[in-house]
Design a protein around this motif. Structure first.
Motif: not given
Length: 245
Positions: A190-202, A211-215
């Motif tokens: 749900l979170f990752l869909t539609g986001k590019d790598a730069a956005t996720i890294d930021r 870091r991102l949270g894990a489920p």
């Protein structure tokens, strides 16, 4: 706390955070109803994982916004395991857009799941959960981050927090805790869909823990709230976000 085995109903449990919650509650000794909206195969995989580890689980299909289907899901819990002690509403929908450009059909669909769905599940939980039980709804830390394009989603989750914290007061005298958990950015589909790598890294670098949270991070918080150690936490929103706000 009662002596019978605790029974949990978890919605949105076929994937992502809900899946991790179902597995964590089963690992803590609770029998679990794996609620799902449409992906029966994924729900059955969660049941298989729980039973392979020695736990008890059954899958139940329900649109959380449909009161008859939700009632039937609770009936499954009662008929299979004898009752309901824990309810975790993890089912949710997210559509990202600026407020100016949001398609109102997307708004209606999101609010049907996130607001009406939370209300329907909470209403059934209020009627069915046994003394000593716990109710948890999933919100989001976006309500505090206030990021562009999240306006409609944050609004829907703000409604979740409002209704769930009022429910805690309405259940006075029932020995039932009611809380919301507000995850920060968490590595789910749900979170990752539609986001590019730069956005996720930021976004991963925003929390002090970088870091991102894990489920499983969110599932651990829910397991605490629904277990014996969390009995004195009631009527709260816990922001499980690594310190991002």
């Amino acid at each position: 706390m009662t002596e019978h085995q605790r029974v949990a109903v978890v919605t949105g449990a076929s994937r992502g955070i809900g899946r991790s919650i179902a597995i964590a509650l089963a690992a803590a000794g609770q029998a679990v109803v794996v609620g799902y909206a449409g992906n029966e195969q994924a729900a059955r995989e969660v049941v298989a994982e729980v039973t392979a580890a020695g736990g008890q689980a059954v899958a139940a299909r329900a649109d959380v916004a449909d009161e008859k289907q939700v009632a039937a899901m609770f009936d499954t819990a009662a008929e299979t395991f004898g009752g309901v002690d824990v309810v975790v509403n993890s089912a949710g929908r997210m559509a990202l857009s600026t407020i100016a450009d949001l398609d109102l059909d997307d708004l209606d669909a999101m609010h049907r799941t996130n607001i009406r769905g939370t209300f329907v599940v909470a209403r059934e939980a209020a009627r069915r959960v046994r003394s000593g039980g716990a109710i948890v709804a999933l919100s989001t830390s976006i309500t505090g981050l206030q990021l562009p394009t999240y306006g409609a989603y944050a609004a829907s989750k703000g409604a979740v927090e409002a209704m769930i914290l009022i429910l805690a007061r309405e259940l006075r005298g029932r020995d039932i805790t009611v809380n919301a958990v507000a995850p920060g950015p968490t590595a789910t589909e749900l979170f990752l869909t539609g986001k590019d790598a730069a956005t996720i890294d930021r976004m991963a670098k925003q929390p002090p823990l970088e870091r991102l949270g894990a489920p499983s991070d969110i599932a651990g918080v829910v397991a605490f709230l629904t277990g014996p150690a969390g009995r004195w936490v009631n009527g709260q929103t816990l922001r499980a976000n690594g310190g991002i706000i």
